[in-house]
Design a protein around this motif. Structure first.
Motif, short mmCIF file in Angstrom:
data_model
loop_
_atom_site.label_atom_id
_atom_site.label_comp_id
_atom_site.label_asym_id
_atom_site.label_seq_id
_atom_site.Cartn_x
_atom_site.Cartn_y
_atom_site.Cartn_z
N HIS A 35 0.83 -1.21 0.00
CA HIS A 35 0.00 0.00 0.00
C HIS A 35 0.87 1.27 0.00
CE1 HIS A 35 -3.61 2.34 1.62
NE2 HIS A 35 -2.62 3.11 2.02
N GLU A 36 1.87 1.30 0.89
CA GLU A 36 2.70 2.51 1.00
C GLU A 36 3.55 2.71 -0.26
OE1 GLU A 36 1.95 4.54 3.20
OE2 GLU A 36 0.84 3.18 4.52
N HIS A 57 1.58 4.55 -2.70
CA HIS A 57 1.65 6.02 -2.50
C HIS A 57 2.98 6.57 -3.04
CE1 HIS A 57 -1.97 6.40 -0.15
NE2 HIS A 57 -1.52 5.78 0.93
N HIS A 101 -5.48 7.04 -2.18
CA HIS A 101 -6.43 6.05 -1.67
C HIS A 101 -7.57 5.88 -2.66
CE1 HIS A 101 -4.78 7.05 2.53
NE2 HIS A 101 -4.29 5.89 2.13
N TYR A 152 -8.30 0.20 2.80
CA TYR A 152 -7.77 0.02 4.17
C TYR A 152 -8.15 -1.33 4.77
CZ TYR A 152 -5.96 4.69 5.45
OH TYR A 152 -5.21 5.82 5.59
ZN ZN Z 1 -2.53 5.09 2.54
#
Ligand code: ZN
Ligand code: ARG
Ligand code: CA
Length: 239
Positions: free
Chosen positions: A151-152, A155, A161, A207
């Motif tokens: 996930h990171e 980014h 998101h 999330y």
């Molecule tokens: Zn995030």
């Protein structure tokens, strides 16, 4: 950018005896990143048929290029980047124009990880992951299976998101991710509807629990690959 992309990875560990980060954690984390960014996550078979054609092979290879360890007794580094500076007790980034730097430390505050978007200061560029959330079989329960890094890194590669951090009209600047007005948690049942269409809860940029996220879309792939092109914010990685 259409060519092959290989990202050397440096893992900087601020070692806390109560939250050990083993070589097995490191190796499994690299393997998980390679699975997820090459459409090899076995769970992807569970993608609902309406999203099947959107599943992307991002085709980025991550290679472990170094592990640095420094003993630390600090139990909550927070999110102000002090772990990225040796003069503040942390560890300096290693050639961040050509390496993805991870810092693994106790962040505190229930934060799993955080990333710097492309285009920022070089000395703080990279991804921070809490010690209990790094690699497979980490201590972090439903977040102990290595997907915080997936996930990171999303980014770090310019992804927002999936719900756009706002209401139904707030975009994530990706056309093939359905709109939503909130994060999903846990392991949602399908279908989950918030903005008239079904949420893509299994996207890495939601999330949900680690075992319940297992796809990027072609639109997200395009957005990530764009930054490696001529004049792009991560062009230095492909030169
Ligand atoms: Zn995030
Ligand atoms: N809350 C963090 C963020 O927004 C990471 C969430 C990662 N989710 C997970 N299942 N590991 O950057
Ligand atoms: Ca979208």
């Amino acid at each position: 950018y259409q060519g092959s992309i290989t990202i050397p990875v440096i893992v900087n560990i601020l070692e806390d005896a109560n939250h050990p980060v083993t070589q097995a954690h490191i190796n499994s984390q690299i393997a998980i990143l390679n699975e997820d960014y090459n459409d090899m996550n076995p769970a992807t078979g569970g993608v609902p048929s309406e999203f099947n054609n959107a599943v992307a092979n991002v085709d980025i290879t991550f290679v472990l290029a170094g592990v640095n360890r420094k003993t630390s007794t600090r139990t909550s580094w927070g999110t102000n980047d002090e772990m990225k500076h040796s003069n503040l007790g942390g560890m300096d980034a290693v050639d961040p124009a050509h390496n993805l730097n991870f810092w693994v430390c106790e962040i505190g505050g229930g934060i799993l990880g955080y990333a710097q978007f492309p285009g920022g200061e070089l000395d703080t560029d990279g991804v921070v992951i809490g010690s209990d959330f790094f690699g497979e079989n980490a201590a972090g329960g439903q977040y102990g299976h290595g997907r915080t890094a997936t996930h990171e890194v999303g980014h770090w590669l310019n992804l927002r998101h999936i719900w756009g951090d706002g209401g139904c009209r707030q975009d994530d600047f990706v056309a093939d991710t359905p709109s939503s007005d909130r994060a999903n948690y846990g392991c949602p049942s399908y279908p989950t509807v918030h903005c008239r269409t079904n949420d893509m809860t299994m996207n890495y940029m939601d999330y949900v629990d680690d075992n319940c996220m297992y796809m990027f879309t072609n639109g997200q792939n395009d957005r990530m690959r764009a930054i490696f092109g001529t004049g792009g914010t991560r062009e230095s990685f492909v030169q």
